[in-house]
Design a protein around this motif. Structure first.
Motif, PDB file in Angstrom:
ATOM      1  N   PRO A 284      -4.438  -4.691 -12.942  1.00 51.23           N
ATOM      2  CA  PRO A 284      -4.685  -3.573 -13.108  1.00 51.23           C
ATOM      3  C   PRO A 284      -5.927  -2.953 -13.721  1.00 51.23           C
ATOM      4  O   PRO A 284      -6.458  -2.242 -13.170  1.00 51.23           O
ATOM      5  CB  PRO A 284      -3.622  -3.393 -14.267  1.00 51.23           C
TER       6      PRO A 284
ATOM      7  N   THR B 128      -6.420   5.175  -1.764  1.00 51.69           N
ATOM      8  CA  THR B 128      -5.957   5.639  -3.768  1.00 51.69           C
ATOM      9  C   THR B 128      -6.496   4.070  -3.612  1.00 51.69           C
ATOM     10  O   THR B 128      -6.685   3.074  -3.011  1.00 51.69           O
ATOM     11  CB  THR B 128      -4.763   5.746  -3.624  1.00 51.69           C
ATOM     12  N   GLN B 129      -6.482   3.983  -5.182  1.00 49.12           N
ATOM     13  CA  GLN B 129      -6.763   2.646  -5.667  1.00 49.12           C
ATOM     14  C   GLN B 129      -5.311   1.741  -5.218  1.00 49.12           C
ATOM     15  O   GLN B 129      -5.948   0.852  -5.190  1.00 49.12           O
ATOM     16  CB  GLN B 129      -6.299   2.931  -8.007  1.00 49.12           C
ATOM     17  N   ALA B 130      -4.816   1.931  -5.508  1.00 45.17           N
ATOM     18  CA  ALA B 130      -3.010   1.136  -4.622  1.00 45.17           C
ATOM     19  C   ALA B 130      -3.485   0.652  -3.248  1.00 45.17           C
ATOM     20  O   ALA B 130      -3.831  -0.337  -3.064  1.00 45.17           O
ATOM     21  CB  ALA B 130      -2.339   1.496  -4.764  1.00 45.17           C
ATOM     22  N   GLN B 131      -4.425   1.505  -3.175  1.00 43.62           N
ATOM     23  CA  GLN B 131      -4.806   1.083  -1.052  1.00 43.62           C
ATOM     24  C   GLN B 131      -5.881   0.359  -0.999  1.00 43.62           C
ATOM     25  O   GLN B 131      -6.234  -0.744  -0.214  1.00 43.62           O
ATOM     26  CB  GLN B 131      -4.789   2.455  -0.261  1.00 43.62           C
TER      27      GLN B 131
ATOM     28  N   THR C  61      -6.542  -2.183  -3.313  1.00 47.16           N
ATOM     29  CA  THR C  61      -6.117  -3.057  -3.698  1.00 47.16           C
ATOM     30  C   THR C  61      -5.262  -3.426  -2.704  1.00 47.16           C
ATOM     31  O   THR C  61      -5.683  -4.684  -2.657  1.00 47.16           O
ATOM     32  CB  THR C  61      -5.022  -2.696  -5.554  1.00 47.16           C
TER      33      THR C  61
ATOM     34  N   ASP D  56       5.972   1.231  -0.299  1.00 51.53           N
ATOM     35  CA  ASP D  56       5.812   2.347  -1.187  1.00 51.53           C
ATOM     36  C   ASP D  56       4.697   2.611   0.301  1.00 51.53           C
ATOM     37  O   ASP D  56       4.122   2.170   0.575  1.00 51.53           O
ATOM     38  CB  ASP D  56       4.614   1.997  -2.378  1.00 51.53           C
TER      39      ASP D  56
ATOM     40  N   ILE E 231       0.605   1.109   0.403  1.00 49.92           N
ATOM     41  CA  ILE E 231       0.817  -0.160   0.455  1.00 49.92           C
ATOM     42  C   ILE E 231       0.689   0.067   1.627  1.00 49.92           C
ATOM     43  O   ILE E 231      -0.009  -0.363   2.819  1.00 49.92           O
ATOM     44  CB  ILE E 231       1.390  -1.083  -0.297  1.00 49.92           C
TER      45      ILE E 231
END
Length: 408
Positions: A54, A147-150, A152, A346, A349
């Protein structure tokens, strides 16, 4: 094996650009090409490796949002004009140092030793590759509102491909950058049990990690058995009643897949041997019918991906190759590849993953010689279910790639 990040970088550092760059640096074209062949996947793997935890993911996302990239000039300017080239190289090396502060020059040193270019040239090449890559990732963030999650998820989906593209002689010196596990305790990236990120920063000789990994593996296996594989490779039949009037189901495979293979003669003398009633079989018959209408939807029932990844499985590659042959046999054919998911998990993702899988199929077609203008993609996420998401069988049907025939 395909990687849209590597494909982009290679489209920038073309043989012509490499030749011009070698001349500007006073290096031989062959050694400059060798250096870039190693740097392009190595730098990409290094950036992907940072999102395995993270803290690194947050750092990378912050850099991409807050940095002004010196990649606005054209490729010819980057490689041919000293001022532009120097600015881009300095920008890239600064970014690399911000991600890997402890080893600011080691990648250039390893590249120089591997390829026989001068150390100064290796440093410039390293910075250029990093600058172009980060500029492209910035475009992905701003253009697709990632987004940051995307971000990643996008990078982790590329990790396996880019690591395997690094020449072995160079990869052996870059464990600090690419996070390659030690051979004695290596765990394949494509395993569906233990996330690879959990082993990157393991202290050497820590035996308790092995017990922890084993426990995680057993827990993940239990979860997998109870829940069912998210990306089950069993093909499913769609309910055509849920499609629009112009959408037609092409596949009628059962859960075990067809056992009979049929030969198909294509225009131009090409021949295919495909599974009866499979995606390519149905598509071939549709294309051979002069009265066929568009648009028409075909579900790519034998196309599978690595779990939670955009990488096409080795078992599915021959089916993609068959589609390439069909498109070459029908040069006026244009398609749209649509990625679909179920409603579990999610959306941050799943949605981009569906788009990345569609894009991965497109890149495979392009690499096979199909013009990019003939292939469009669409990220549908869970917006077009064909079955209930309340059952495992329904979710399996909803996780799919649709190929829409848009022009004949």
């Amino acid at each position: 094996m395909t990687s849209f990040l590597l494909d982009h970088l290679r489209s920038v550092f073309t043989p012509t650009a490499v030749s011009e760059l070698a001349r500007a640096l006073g290096e031989a074209t062959e050694t400059t090409q060798k250096a870039l062949d190693g740097l392009i996947p190595a730098v990409t793997a290094g950036v992907s490796n940072r999102v395995s935890n993270p803290e690194g993911a947050a750092r990378l996302y912050q850099l991409l949002n807050n940095t002004t990239f010196a990649t606005d000039p054209t490729v010819s300017q980057l490689v041919g004009i000293s001022d532009h080239r120097q600015k881009a190289a300095e920008s890239g090396n600064t970014l690399l140092k911000q991600l890997y502060a402890d080893q600011p020059n080691q990648l250039a040193e390893s590249t120089a030793q591997y390829s026989s270019v001068g150390l100064g040239s290796a440093g410039i090449l390293t910075g250029l590759v990093m600058s172009v890559l980060m500029g492209f990732l910035r475009q992905q963030i701003t253009g697709r509102a990632l987004t940051q999650a995307q971000l990643t998820a996008l990078l982790l989906g590329e990790t396996d491909s880019v690591r395997e593209a690094i020449p072995a002689a160079l990869a052996g010196t870059l464990g600090w950058l690419i996070g390659t596990p030690q051979p004695a305790t290596s765990i394949p990236l494509r395993t569906e049990t233990i996330p690879t990120a959990s082993i990157h920063d393991r202290p050497a000789g820590s035996t308790w990690w092995r017990w922890l990994l084993l426990a995680l593996a057993l827990l993940a296996l239990l979860f997998f058995l109870l829940r069912g594989c998210r990306d089950d490779k069993s093909p499913q039949t769609l309910d055509s009643s849920t499609l629009t009037a112009t959408d037609t189901l092409a596949s009628d495979m059962d859960g075990n897949g067809p056992a009979v293979r049929v030969g198909i003669d294509l225009p131009g003398g090409r021949k295919l041997s495909v599974a009866e009633h499979s995606f390519n079989d149905s598509l071939a018959h549709y294309l051979a019918n002069k009265n066929s209408q568009t648009p028409r939807v075909f579900t790519f029932d034998n196309l599978t991906f690595e779990t939670d990844s955009a990488r096409i499985t080795d078992q599915a590659r021959p089916h993609v190759d068959d589609l390439i042959q069909l498109m070459k046999a029908y040069p006026n054919l244009s398609i749209r590849i649509e990625g679909n998911t179920d409603s579990t998990g999610d959306d941050a993702i799943n949605d981009p993953l569906s788009g990345e899988r569609a894009e991965m199929v497109k890149q495979a077609l392009i690499q096979g010689g199909v013009a990019a203008s003939r292939v469009a993609t669409r990220e549908r996420g869970d917006t077009k279910p064909v079955a209930s998401n309340q059952t495992q069988a329904g979710r399996q049907k909803n996780r799919r790639i649709d190929v829409v025939i848009t022009k004949l």
